[in-house]
Design a protein around this motif. Structure first.
Motif, PDB file in Angstrom:
ATOM      1  N   GLY A  35       0.859  -1.184   0.000  1.00 36.21           N
ATOM      2  CA  GLY A  35       0.000   0.000   0.000  1.00 36.21           C
ATOM      3  C   GLY A  35       0.890   1.227   0.000  1.00 36.21           C
ATOM      4  N   PRO A  36       0.647   2.159   0.910  1.00 34.64           N
ATOM      5  CA  PRO A  36       1.470   3.375   0.953  1.00 34.64           C
ATOM      6  C   PRO A  36       2.737   3.243   1.798  1.00 34.64           C
ATOM      7  CG  PRO A  36      -0.338   3.568   2.484  1.00 34.64           C
ATOM      8  CD  PRO A  36      -0.517   2.240   1.771  1.00 34.64           C
ATOM      9  N   PHE A  37       3.062   2.037   2.223  1.00 35.24           N
ATOM     10  CA  PHE A  37       4.171   1.819   3.143  1.00 35.24           C
ATOM     11  C   PHE A  37       5.352   1.123   2.466  1.00 35.24           C
ATOM     12  CE2 PHE A  37       0.160   1.391   5.518  1.00 35.24           C
ATOM     13  CZ  PHE A  37       0.289   2.476   6.356  1.00 35.24           C
ATOM     14  N   ALA A  38       6.531   1.229   3.099  1.00 38.05           N
ATOM     15  CA  ALA A  38       7.695   0.415   2.757  1.00 38.05           C
ATOM     16  C   ALA A  38       7.845  -0.552   3.912  1.00 38.05           C
ATOM     17  CB  ALA A  38       8.939   1.281   2.602  1.00 38.05           C
ATOM     18  N   ALA A  39       7.604  -1.836   3.654  1.00 32.48           N
ATOM     19  CA  ALA A  39       7.540  -2.840   4.715  1.00 32.48           C
ATOM     20  C   ALA A  39       8.828  -3.649   4.815  1.00 32.48           C
ATOM     21  CB  ALA A  39       6.363  -3.776   4.462  1.00 32.48           C
ATOM     22  N   VAL A  40       9.279  -3.833   6.061  1.00 29.45           N
ATOM     23  CA  VAL A  40      10.459  -4.645   6.353  1.00 29.45           C
ATOM     24  C   VAL A  40      10.016  -5.794   7.260  1.00 29.45           C
ATOM     25  CG1 VAL A  40      12.760  -4.699   7.410  1.00 29.45           C
ATOM     26  CG2 VAL A  40      11.964  -2.622   6.262  1.00 29.45           C
ATOM     27  N   PRO A  41      10.052  -7.032   6.773  1.00 24.29           N
ATOM     28  CA  PRO A  41       9.730  -8.163   7.658  1.00 24.29           C
ATOM     29  C   PRO A  41      10.889  -8.414   8.615  1.00 24.29           C
ATOM     30  CG  PRO A  41      10.291  -8.949   5.458  1.00 24.29           C
ATOM     31  CD  PRO A  41      10.342  -7.449   5.409  1.00 24.29           C
ATOM     32  N   VAL A  42      10.577  -8.582   9.906  1.00 25.68           N
ATOM     33  CA  VAL A  42      11.645  -8.753  10.896  1.00 25.68           C
ATOM     34  C   VAL A  42      11.535 -10.047  11.694  1.00 25.68           C
ATOM     35  CG1 VAL A  42      12.182  -6.301  11.117  1.00 25.68           C
ATOM     36  CG2 VAL A  42      10.422  -7.313  12.575  1.00 25.68           C
ATOM     37  N   GLY A  43      10.603 -10.911  11.375  1.00 25.91           N
ATOM     38  CA  GLY A  43      10.480 -12.189  12.069  1.00 25.91           C
ATOM     39  C   GLY A  43       9.152 -12.327  12.779  1.00 25.91           C
TER      40      GLY A  43
END
Length: 134
Positions: A35-43
């Motif tokens: 969507g409008p975000f920059a997502a970082v998966p962290v666990g």
């Protein structure tokens, strides 16, 4: 089902620059647009979602993110911090530069992201006794 944190939103001037900063430190994947975000998966299914559209840069409220990592991950992250010649501290108040802490027998370090958010990496969960002894 127990309550679990799914995501949190961090305000940034440039969502992808801030997301990449974190992702590179943890040797994570390239941040993805969600969507409008920059997502970082962290666990554990948790994502850190960076947003640059909600508030003006001067309205960003600094936040603190603490990541529990194992000893090997800490060594790798700390090496990346040093390779990038990033300022780092043993404490959240930035009173102990170029040091790491050993609270409760673990190791910990603090860095600031491009917007000044505090990012902490620690190898042992802190207890109230640990904090009062430090």
């Amino acid at each position: 089902m127990p309550v679990q944190l799914d995501h949190t939103i961090i305000h940034a001037r440039d969502k992808f620059a801030s997301a990449r900063f974190l992702s590179e430190l943890i040797d994570g994947p390239e941040p993805q647009a969600f969507g409008p975000f920059a997502a970082v998966p962290v666990g554990n299914g948790l994502t850190i979602d960076y947003a640059d559209f909600v508030v003006k840069p001067e309205q960003i409220v600094l936040q603190h993110l603490a990541f529990l990592v194992d000893e090997d991950e800490f060594d790798q992250i700390f090496a990346r911090i040093q390779e990038r010649d990033l300022p780092y501290w043993a404490d959240p108040y930035h009173e102990k530069p170029k040091e790491i802490n050993h609270i409760g027998g673990g190791r910990g370090v603090y860095v600031s992201d491009p917007d000044g958010h505090a990012i902490e990496f620690l190898t042992r969960k802190h207890t109230l006794e640990d904090l009062s002894a430090s």
